[in-house]
Design a protein around this motif. Structure first.
Motif, PDB file in Angstrom:
ATOM      1  N   ARG A  14      -7.071   4.193 -12.872  1.00 33.41           N
ATOM      2  CA  ARG A  14      -7.463   2.849 -12.345  1.00 33.41           C
ATOM      3  C   ARG A  14      -6.304   1.830 -12.546  1.00 33.41           C
ATOM      4  N   ASP A  15      -5.460   2.037 -13.291  1.00 34.95           N
ATOM      5  CA  ASP A  15      -4.130   1.190 -13.152  1.00 34.95           C
ATOM      6  C   ASP A  15      -3.143   1.189 -11.983  1.00 34.95           C
ATOM      7  N   ILE A  16      -3.533   1.871 -11.098  1.00 34.76           N
ATOM      8  CA  ILE A  16      -2.831   2.142  -9.795  1.00 34.76           C
ATOM      9  C   ILE A  16      -3.665   1.634  -8.720  1.00 34.76           C
ATOM     10  N   GLU A  17      -2.989   0.481  -7.961  1.00 31.97           N
ATOM     11  CA  GLU A  17      -3.917   0.057  -6.929  1.00 31.97           C
ATOM     12  C   GLU A  17      -3.511   0.194  -5.530  1.00 31.97           C
ATOM     13  N   ILE A  18      -4.304   0.480  -4.549  1.00 29.86           N
ATOM     14  CA  ILE A  18      -4.052   0.865  -3.346  1.00 29.86           C
ATOM     15  C   ILE A  18      -4.595  -0.286  -2.433  1.00 29.86           C
ATOM     16  N   VAL A  19      -3.845  -0.778  -1.832  1.00 29.36           N
ATOM     17  CA  VAL A  19      -4.046  -2.124  -0.955  1.00 29.36           C
ATOM     18  C   VAL A  19      -3.546  -1.591   0.496  1.00 29.36           C
ATOM     19  N   GLN A  20      -4.444  -1.817   1.560  1.00 23.31           N
ATOM     20  CA  GLN A  20      -4.291  -1.359   2.806  1.00 23.31           C
ATOM     21  C   GLN A  20      -4.643  -2.540   3.814  1.00 23.31           C
ATOM     22  N   SER A  21      -3.916  -2.658   4.862  1.00 24.40           N
ATOM     23  CA  SER A  21      -4.273  -3.701   5.770  1.00 24.40           C
ATOM     24  C   SER A  21      -3.667  -3.398   7.310  1.00 24.40           C
ATOM     25  N   ARG A  22      -4.319  -4.014   8.300  1.00 20.16           N
ATOM     26  CA  ARG A  22      -3.639  -3.759   9.591  1.00 20.16           C
ATOM     27  C   ARG A  22      -2.347  -4.797   9.869  1.00 20.16           C
ATOM     28  N   THR A  23      -1.255  -4.125  10.310  1.00 18.67           N
ATOM     29  CA  THR A  23      -0.052  -4.868  10.535  1.00 18.67           C
ATOM     30  C   THR A  23      -0.185  -5.904  11.823  1.00 18.67           C
ATOM     31  N   GLY A  24      -1.015  -5.345  12.677  1.00 18.54           N
ATOM     32  CA  GLY A  24      -1.244  -6.091  14.133  1.00 18.54           C
ATOM     33  C   GLY A  24      -0.397  -5.473  15.115  1.00 18.54           C
ATOM     34  N   HIS A  28       1.424   4.171  19.794  1.00 20.75           N
ATOM     35  CA  HIS A  28       0.726   5.116  20.577  1.00 20.75           C
ATOM     36  C   HIS A  28      -0.809   4.952  20.772  1.00 20.75           C
ATOM     37  N   GLN A  29      -1.120   3.681  21.262  1.00 22.61           N
ATOM     38  CA  GLN A  29      -2.422   3.164  21.478  1.00 22.61           C
ATOM     39  C   GLN A  29      -3.412   3.141  20.338  1.00 22.61           C
ATOM     40  N   LYS A  30      -2.805   3.189  19.006  1.00 20.76           N
ATOM     41  CA  LYS A  30      -3.542   3.186  17.917  1.00 20.76           C
ATOM     42  C   LYS A  30      -3.239   1.975  16.717  1.00 20.76           C
ATOM     43  N   PRO A  31      -4.119   1.373  16.220  1.00 22.86           N
ATOM     44  CA  PRO A  31      -3.645   0.334  15.293  1.00 22.86           C
ATOM     45  C   PRO A  31      -2.859   0.731  14.289  1.00 22.86           C
ATOM     46  N   GLN A  32      -1.591   0.015  13.766  1.00 24.22           N
ATOM     47  CA  GLN A  32      -0.947   0.403  12.607  1.00 24.22           C
ATOM     48  C   GLN A  32      -1.337  -0.042  11.332  1.00 24.22           C
ATOM     49  N   TRP A  33      -1.474   0.598  10.041  1.00 24.86           N
ATOM     50  CA  TRP A  33      -1.856   0.032   8.912  1.00 24.86           C
ATOM     51  C   TRP A  33      -0.681   0.366   7.986  1.00 24.86           C
ATOM     52  N   GLN A  34      -0.679  -0.766   7.046  1.00 23.39           N
ATOM     53  CA  GLN A  34       0.208  -0.795   6.168  1.00 23.39           C
ATOM     54  C   GLN A  34      -0.496  -0.586   4.737  1.00 23.39           C
ATOM     55  N   VAL A  35      -0.161   0.420   3.857  1.00 26.05           N
ATOM     56  CA  VAL A  35      -0.556   0.920   2.591  1.00 26.05           C
ATOM     57  C   VAL A  35       0.667   0.483   1.565  1.00 26.05           C
ATOM     58  N   THR A  36       0.114  -0.267   0.626  1.00 21.04           N
ATOM     59  CA  THR A  36       1.028  -0.433  -0.637  1.00 21.04           C
ATOM     60  C   THR A  36       0.382  -0.028  -1.747  1.00 21.04           C
ATOM     61  N   ILE A  37       1.152   0.958  -2.538  1.00 14.31           N
ATOM     62  CA  ILE A  37       0.447   1.533  -3.835  1.00 14.31           C
ATOM     63  C   ILE A  37       1.245   0.765  -5.027  1.00 14.31           C
ATOM     64  N   THR A  38       0.647   0.198  -5.818  1.00 13.61           N
ATOM     65  CA  THR A  38       1.079  -0.693  -7.030  1.00 13.61           C
ATOM     66  C   THR A  38       0.564  -0.303  -8.128  1.00 13.61           C
ATOM     67  N   LYS A  39       1.466  -0.027  -9.296  1.00 21.19           N
ATOM     68  CA  LYS A  39       1.247   0.418 -10.607  1.00 21.19           C
ATOM     69  C   LYS A  39       1.006  -1.084 -11.260  1.00 21.19           C
ATOM     70  N   THR A  44       6.259   3.992 -16.295  1.00 21.71           N
ATOM     71  CA  THR A  44       6.747   4.641 -15.101  1.00 21.71           C
ATOM     72  C   THR A  44       6.010   5.787 -14.950  1.00 21.71           C
ATOM     73  N   ILE A  45       5.576   5.862 -13.536  1.00 28.21           N
ATOM     74  CA  ILE A  45       4.821   7.115 -13.175  1.00 28.21           C
ATOM     75  C   ILE A  45       5.547   7.868 -12.377  1.00 28.21           C
ATOM     76  N   LEU A  46       5.471   9.296 -12.529  1.00 28.66           N
ATOM     77  CA  LEU A  46       6.173  10.406 -12.101  1.00 28.66           C
ATOM     78  C   LEU A  46       4.936  11.377 -11.143  1.00 28.66           C
ATOM     79  N   ASN A  47       5.327  11.880 -10.215  1.00 27.26           N
ATOM     80  CA  ASN A  47       4.828  12.871  -9.324  1.00 27.26           C
ATOM     81  C   ASN A  47       3.222  12.390  -8.913  1.00 27.26           C
ATOM     82  N   ALA A  48       3.305  11.157  -8.689  1.00 27.72           N
ATOM     83  CA  ALA A  48       2.131  10.445  -8.207  1.00 27.72           C
ATOM     84  C   ALA A  48       1.467  10.960  -6.928  1.00 27.72           C
ATOM     85  N   SER A  49       0.274  11.136  -6.292  1.00 32.35           N
ATOM     86  CA  SER A  49       0.046  11.535  -5.091  1.00 32.35           C
ATOM     87  C   SER A  49      -1.186  11.091  -5.030  1.00 32.35           C
ATOM     88  N   LEU A  50      -1.506  10.994  -3.713  1.00 31.20           N
ATOM     89  CA  LEU A  50      -2.757  10.716  -3.004  1.00 31.20           C
ATOM     90  C   LEU A  50      -3.881  11.599  -2.655  1.00 31.20           C
TER      91      LEU A  50
END
Length: 108
Positions: A14-24, A28-39, A44-50
């Motif tokens: 729960r100390d890791i935040e995932i923020v996602q938004s459209r870049t505009g 390839h005819q699909k909207p682009q999304w930017q994902v930022t994962i912040t601790k 220091t976090i090692l071997n983190a995965s989604l």
């Protein structure tokens, strides 16, 4: 489950935040999304995965940033995440990424 290293470090999924938004942008005819994962903790976090079953993108993502391994997506090549990791992908809708709780915490 997560592992805590030496010292007085406390960090959990729960100390890791995932923020996602459209870049505009459209890729390839699909909207682009930017994902930022912040601790949000000082460790220091090692071997983190989604957890990412069924994740798809028409935009290549460098495996050194997001390595898709079946239902898991390894972040930052398993290397230390000291602040944040970001990547872009393109698909019809935003993917509901969740943190995989099996990461390692280091307090060095």
């Amino acid at each position: 489950m997560f592992l805590v290293g030496e010292g007085n470090c406390q960090c959990s999924p729960r100390d890791i935040e995932i923020v996602q938004s459209r870049t505009g942008a459209i890729v390839h005819q699909k909207p682009q999304w930017q994902v930022t994962i912040t601790k949000l903790c000082r460790c220091t976090i090692l071997n983190a995965s989604l957890l990412c079953p069924g994740f798809q993108t028409v935009e290549p993502i460098s495996p050194s940033v997001l390595d898709i391994q079946g239902n898991r997506c390894l972040l930052n090549g398993g290397r230390a995440i000291k602040q944040a990791v970001s990547f872009d992908y393109a698909w019809d809708v935003a993917y509901p990424f969740k943190i995989d709780p099996g990461f390692t915490i280091s307090c060095s």
